[in-house]
Design a protein around this motif. Structure first.
Motif, mmCIF file in Angstrom:
data_model
loop_
_atom_site.group_PDB
_atom_site.id
_atom_site.type_symbol
_atom_site.label_atom_id
_atom_site.label_comp_id
_atom_site.label_asym_id
_atom_site.label_seq_id
_atom_site.Cartn_x
_atom_site.Cartn_y
_atom_site.Cartn_z
ATOM 1 N N GLY A 252 44.151 39.643 33.160
ATOM 2 C CA GLY A 252 44.773 38.481 33.790
ATOM 3 C C GLY A 252 46.239 38.321 33.440
ATOM 4 N N GLY B 272 48.640 40.420 34.113
ATOM 5 C CA GLY B 272 49.537 40.958 35.138
ATOM 6 C C GLY B 272 49.804 42.449 35.046
ATOM 7 N N LYS B 273 48.948 43.201 34.385
ATOM 8 C CA LYS B 273 49.148 44.657 34.253
ATOM 9 C C LYS B 273 49.107 45.348 35.615
ATOM 10 N N THR B 274 48.040 45.084 36.351
ATOM 11 C CA THR B 274 47.858 45.753 37.640
ATOM 12 C C THR B 274 48.953 45.338 38.616
ATOM 13 N N TYR B 275 49.282 44.051 38.598
ATOM 14 C CA TYR B 275 50.338 43.520 39.453
ATOM 15 C C TYR B 275 51.666 44.201 39.139
#
Ligand SMILES: Nc1ncnc2c1ncn2[C@@H]1O[C@H](COP(=O)(O)OP(=O)(O)O)[C@@H](O)[C@H]1O
Ligand SMILES: [Mg+2]
Length: 243
Positions: A31, A33-36
């Protein structure tokens, strides 16, 4: 996203063109924000969103890489500079490597030899010539993750995802006509969630999973601390690449 690109993406591309390998790891709680950060918002890799200002680090890196390759080719036209880029995408879940470009390949082995260094045996590699090729590949591959590419599903936080691009360049030396060859790698890594994976109360698969994630993240942390120490102090010491 733009700041992140200026801070780590742009220097990474220059490093790569100079023949050095570079890696970026997104490390943090689920949650955070790694993937973002790495790929961008949901659907952000679709052609119509690829120029959006929220686009992630990866599309920005490849946009820059292909633009710089063109520049270099024009600048060194007399040396017949020629680049080839090929990409792979894998997922590590419970210490097992799955090929996300061919998910039927589920338990790939890590090998090492003098010529290639460390590599993943039989991993699919696809040639890419532009940002569109890269985004197509990522849309296909990330869709093969244990969860959808961008879903906030808890499962995606239990695996590591590694996108690698090998950049090879060849050119002719004007003086003697001999060819020279350079190769470098870019690794973009979306790690499993770094929250304390609870061992208490976990049993069976969940217990094994938690142990594997905790171990791999703490080994990675140690390794990076040691590399940072070596680069700051200049003192040589053993580097535990294999944990
Ligand atoms: N910089 C940001 N701006 C706007 N939304 C963001 C940003 N970073 C993350 N988000 C949103 O927050 C949520 C969690 O981000 P995500 O990248 O999935 O986290 P992680 O991969 O670390 O678990 C997602 O809905 C994502 O779209
Ligand atoms: Mg994620």
């Amino acid at each position: 996203q733009e700041q992140m690109f200026q801070l780590v993406g742009a220097p990474l591309v220059e490093n790569c063109l100079s023949g050095f390998n570079s890696s970026v790891f997104a490390y943090g709680q689920t949650g955070s924000g790694k993937t973002y950060t790495m790929w961008g918002p949901a659907n952000g890799l679709l052609k119509e969103h690829l120029s959006g200002d929220q686009r992630g680090l990866t599309p920005r890196v490849f946009e820059r890489l292909f633009a710089r390759i063109k520049e270099e080719q024009v600048k060194h036209a007399e040396r017949q500079l020629n680049y080839q880029c090929r990409c792979s995408l894998l997922e590590i879940y419970n210490e097992q490597i799955t090929d996300l470009l061919d998910p039927s390949q589920k338990n790939l082995m890590i090998r090492e030899d003098v010529k290639s260094g460390v590599y993943v045996e039989n991993l699919t590699e696809e040639y890419v010539n532009n940002l569109g090729d890269v985004s197509q590949l990522l849309i296909k591959g990330l869709g093969n993750r244990r969860t959808g590419a961008t879903s906030v599903n808890a499962e995606s936080s239990r695996s590591h995802c590694v996108f690698t691009c090998v950049v090879e360049s060849r050119c002719k030396n004007v003086a003697d006509g001999l060819s020279s060859f350079k190769t470098s790698r870019i690794n973009l890594v979306d790690l499993a969630g770094s929250e304390r994976q609870k061992l208490t109360g976990a049993a069976g698969e969940r217990l094994k999973e938690a142990g594997n994630i905790n171990r791999s993240l703490s080994q990675l942390g140690n390794l990076i601390n040691i590399l940072a120490e070596i680069s700051q102090t200049g003192k040589p010491r053993h580097i535990p690449y294999r944990g």
